[in-house]
Structures are given as structure tokens and as C-alpha cells.
Design an enzyme around this catalytic site. Structure first.
Site, PDB file in Angstrom:
ATOM      1  N   ASN A 146       0.799  -1.222   0.000  1.00  0.00           N
ATOM      2  CA  ASN A 146       0.000   0.000   0.000  1.00  0.00           C
ATOM      3  C   ASN A 146       0.834   1.276   0.000  1.00  0.00           C
ATOM      4  O   ASN A 146       0.282   2.367   0.145  1.00  0.00           O
ATOM      5  CB  ASN A 146      -0.946   0.006   1.199  1.00  0.00           C
ATOM      6  N   CYS A 147       2.130   1.161  -0.165  1.00  0.00           N
ATOM      7  CA  CYS A 147       3.016   2.324  -0.164  1.00  0.00           C
ATOM      8  C   CYS A 147       2.999   2.977  -1.551  1.00  0.00           C
ATOM      9  O   CYS A 147       3.236   2.314  -2.565  1.00  0.00           O
ATOM     10  CB  CYS A 147       4.435   1.871   0.201  1.00  0.00           C
ATOM     11  N   ASP A 148       2.698   4.275  -1.604  1.00  0.00           N
ATOM     12  CA  ASP A 148       2.634   4.987  -2.883  1.00  0.00           C
ATOM     13  C   ASP A 148       3.959   4.956  -3.636  1.00  0.00           C
ATOM     14  O   ASP A 148       3.990   4.781  -4.851  1.00  0.00           O
ATOM     15  CB  ASP A 148       2.208   6.442  -2.669  1.00  0.00           C
ATOM     16  N   THR A 204       4.482   1.610  -5.179  1.00  0.00           N
ATOM     17  CA  THR A 204       3.612   1.479  -6.349  1.00  0.00           C
ATOM     18  C   THR A 204       4.226   2.186  -7.548  1.00  0.00           C
ATOM     19  O   THR A 204       4.229   1.648  -8.662  1.00  0.00           O
ATOM     20  CB  THR A 204       2.202   2.045  -6.045  1.00  0.00           C
TER      21      THR A 204
END
Length: 120
Positions: free
Chosen positions: A11-13, A16
Site C-alpha cells: 500500500n506504499c505509494d 507502487t
């Protein structure tokens, strides 16, 4: 080109963005979610040898702020490796690991290009 491994959080931008960049460049990679899968202590030791604790430990994270003062006093790579294995969210991410043994911490397209060009 060899396969690379990207360590991070799903879930880390920033993770991603790194995954998207690798995919757009056509670079085959494997993603390891540090929270779900963890990481071996010896691998963390190799990362620390390569980049040092100042680069690898995320001292701006909530996890770091929640540690008590005695845990934050990390002396030596052995203690740092133990701490990072116990709290994998303390690892600054993403960590790009090349099959050749090189490590890049954080995401930067130009830095990834340079590291991957040297891995050919």
C-alpha cells in the site's frame, strides 16, 4: 536482463510508483511485501553493508517515533539488522535488489536506470 526484486509495502505509494516504473521499462521483477512476508536477517545485513543504517532505517516513520528510546539507540549493524527484522516497516522503501548484489534504497527513475544498466 536479470530479474530484480523490489521490497516494500503493497500500500506504499512510492513502492507502487517503483513497480509501475519497472513494468513500463519492461523490467522483470518480483515484489516482496515486507509486512506480509518479512525479510531474512542476513539479507538485511547485506543491505546494511551496502548502504549503511543511515540510508536503510526510516527515522521519519511512525514506527520509529513509537519505539522507546532504548530501541532507537541502534549501535552496530547487528543491532540494526535485529531491529529492522523485528519492525520491517522501519526499512526505508522501496529496496531494489539486483541479482548482482547491488541495492538501491528509495525510488528514483534515473537511479534505477543507472543501477540496472550496471547490472547487464
Amino acid at each position: 536482463m536479470s530479474t530484480v526484486t523490489l521490497y516494500g509495502l503493497k500500500n506504499c505509494d512510492t513502492c507502487t510508483k517503483a513497480r509501475r516504473w519497472l513494468a513500463t521499462q519492461g523490467i522483470d521483477h518480483r515484489f516482496v511485501d515486507l509486512r506480509a512476508e518479512g525479510v531474512e536477517r542476513e539479507r538485511i545485513r547485506r543491505w546494511l553493508d551496502e548502504v549503511g543504517p543511515e540510508t536503510l532505517i526510516n527515522r521519519r516513520s511512525r514506527t520509529w517515533r513509537e519505539l522507546d528510546e532504548s530501541e532507537r539507540t541502534v549501535t552496530g549493524d547487528g543491532a540494526a539488522a535485529d531491529l529492522l527484522q523485528q519492525y520491517p516497516t522501519l526499512i526505508k522503501r522501496p529496496v531494489l535488489e539486483l541479482d548482482t548484489g547491488g541495492v538501491v534504497v528509495g525510488f528514483s527513475g534515473p537511479r534505477y536506470e543507472t543501477a540496472l544498466a550496471g547490472a547487464d
